[in-house]
Design an enzyme around this catalytic site. Structure first.
Site, PDB file in Angstrom:
ATOM      1  N   SER A  70      -9.159   2.309   3.017  1.00 48.37           N
ATOM      2  CA  SER A  70      -8.537   2.882   2.284  1.00 48.37           C
ATOM      3  C   SER A  70      -7.518   2.230   1.565  1.00 48.37           C
ATOM      4  CB  SER A  70      -7.543   4.150   3.089  1.00 48.37           C
ATOM      5  OG  SER A  70      -6.912   3.332   4.119  1.00 48.37           O
TER       6      SER A  70
ATOM      7  N   LYS B 160       0.777  -1.134  -0.020  1.00 49.64           N
ATOM      8  CA  LYS B 160      -0.038  -0.030  -0.112  1.00 49.64           C
ATOM      9  C   LYS B 160       0.846   1.238   0.030  1.00 49.64           C
ATOM     10  CE  LYS B 160      -3.861   2.136   2.823  1.00 49.64           C
ATOM     11  NZ  LYS B 160      -4.700   1.636   4.204  1.00 49.64           N
TER      12      LYS B 160
ATOM     13  N   SER C 195      -9.915  -0.204   7.288  1.00 51.11           N
ATOM     14  CA  SER C 195      -9.315   0.186   6.085  1.00 51.11           C
ATOM     15  C   SER C 195      -8.966  -1.055   5.305  1.00 51.11           C
ATOM     16  CB  SER C 195      -8.032   1.113   6.060  1.00 51.11           C
ATOM     17  OG  SER C 195      -8.603   2.582   6.325  1.00 51.11           O
TER      18      SER C 195
END
Length: 466
Positions: free
Chosen positions: A155, A80, A179
């Protein structure tokens, strides 16, 4: 081009071990898939084929000499874009950081490399990783492999899309309020958020959510989650939180499960509610003690904690570098403006409320082994919308879809999303299992036990994407 996207870490490790596959071949195949399909999904924001192939050749050479660093040596993975990876920018989804490079890997990334895993690229995030969908002004919108008109959530939406699409067999991301778990639910994956400290952190971005955010994983199976956990867990002297003592083993085989189907009057999509209710019944039929209950903490207190900590964190971040404010997106600027109204007394009050909620959750788990809820209150919504404005026909606010996950981060306890079914339109639905602080081993073992009879992972056919 047709791909078998149902490959797992366990399966690929076995193929590497018995000589049926090479790391170079796996990396080449990953990039072929990304090139064929990611223009439709936008899961990756940065790729480095040359470095990945170099690392893959080194892995194959190690394995040929019998010196593989781990079972996962040579297997591709995505990271990420709020975790530092040497050789890549860490943009955090912001134009303000588009040229932000660090020469040193963040600790979990360094552990992946020491295990021989091959980092193929970085995945998209909303700006400063504070929203429940994945879009930013720098890289645009990320879409769900099950239906590109819809969001994979956020996210860790880019991470989830990269695994669900079959580009990589697993990803690491972060979970500050759900997330990892919510995108896993929206894309049919296992999403794991460890207890605070189980996967130690060092050399990363500022902790604008204090210790609410942990690094975690997205994978296709519990077995794969366990393989990653074996690499990433364990104490490190740079993170004092990693020195905690694990929770004692559960004394009986039958688990005591508190099933909470909804939090107060907050709406839940009826298809989600029905699937999770059926899952609760199946656990009961296995002999577990499943009892239904109400929400066990003050929702307004939890919402206030989240608002104070997150908004003050963004205000501090932007205040430390005013150039950020000129380049940050509208949503981040609005959060910072709100955060500037938070006083020191407000923040201290929020931290005191955090301590109170952690005590309350600790007491809860004296009488229960697990809490079961839906992972997300809504099915995936339009990819370019921050949140669904209606759930079950009722008006919904920005955090209503996320109501089941944020308390876990405040409490610091471990949790999993596990896929349990699909909506009538074929969209994945997940269940949310939560355990006491430090009971990660027990949580993962339980998930492994109940998943043993589950069918293979169900994943989208990308060839049907228009």
């Amino acid at each position: 081009m047709r791909f078998n996207v149902a490959e797992t870490l366990e399966g690929l490790a076995a193929e590497l071990e018995n000589g049926q596959a090479s790391s170079v071949g796996l990396v080449e195949r990953a990039f072929q898939r990304i090139e064929a399909f990611d223009s439709r999904l936008n899961s990756f924001v940065a790729l480095d084929r040359a470095s990945a192939l170099t690392a893959a050749k080194e892995s194959d050479e190690r394995r040929s000499r019998g010196h593989a660093h781990s079972r996962l040596d040579g297997i591709p993975i995505s990271v990420k874009d709020n975790l530092h990876v040497a050789g890549f920018a860490t943009t955090w989804g912001s134009r303000a950081l588009k040229d932000h490079h660090r020469a040193k890997d963040e600790l979990p990334v360094a552990r992946l490399r020491r295990a021989g895993m091959i980092i193929v690229g970085k995945t998209n995030v909303p700006e400063f990783t504070l929203e429940g969908y994945t879009r930013n002004d720098l890289f645009g919108v990320t879409r769900n492999p099950w239906n590109p008109d819809l969001t994979p959530g956020g996210s860790s939406g880019g991470a989830a899309a990269s695994v669900a699409a079959g580009f990589v067999p697993a990803a690491i991301g972060t979970d500050g309020g759900g997330s990892i778990r919510r995108p896993a639910s929206h894309t049919g994956l296992v999403g794991y958020k460890p207890s605070i400290g189980r996967w130690p952190r060092a050399d990363g971005l500022p902790a604008i959510l204090t210790d609410f955010e942990t690094v975690g994983s997205l994978a296709r199976t519990i077995e794969d989650t366990l393989l990653l956990d074996a690499i990433l867990r364990g104490p490190d002297p740079r993170d004092w939180r990693s020195a905690y003592a694990p929770a004692p083993a559960w004394p009986a085989k039958a688990r005591r499960i508190l099933y909470v189907p909804r939090f107060g009057l907050a709406p839940v999509d009826p298809e989600v509610a029905s699937q999770v209710e059926a899952f609760a019944r199946s656990l009961s039929s296995m002999g577990h003690d499943v009892r239904e209950g109400e929400v066990f903490f003050d929702l307004e207190v939890a919402a206030r904690i989240w608002r104070v900590v997150s908004r003050a964190g963004v205000a501090w971040l932007i205040g430390e570098n005013r150039a950020y404010e000129n380049l940050a997106g509208a949503s981040a600027r609005a959060m910072a403006e709100d955060g500037r109204t938070v006083s020191g007394a407000d923040y201290l009050g929020a931290l005191e409320a955090v301590s109170g909620l952690r005590r309350l959750v600790g007491e809860l788990f004296e009488g229960a082994d697990l809490v079961l809820t839906p992972t997300v209150a809504a099915l995936p919504w339009a990819a370019d919308k921050p949140y669904p404005d209606r759930i079950d026909g009722k008006p919904a606010g920005p955090r209503d879809h996320a109501i089941f996950t944020g308390w876990v981060n405040i409490a610091g306890v471990p949790a999993l999303n596990i896929p349990i079914g699909a909506s009538r339109s074929g969209l994945p639905i997940g269940a949310h299992l939560v355990a006491a602080f430090g009971a990660d081993d027990q949580l993962l073992a339980f998930a492994r036990e109940i998943s043993a009879a589950a069918p293979p992972p169900r994943l989208p056919q990308l060839e049907t994407i228009p």
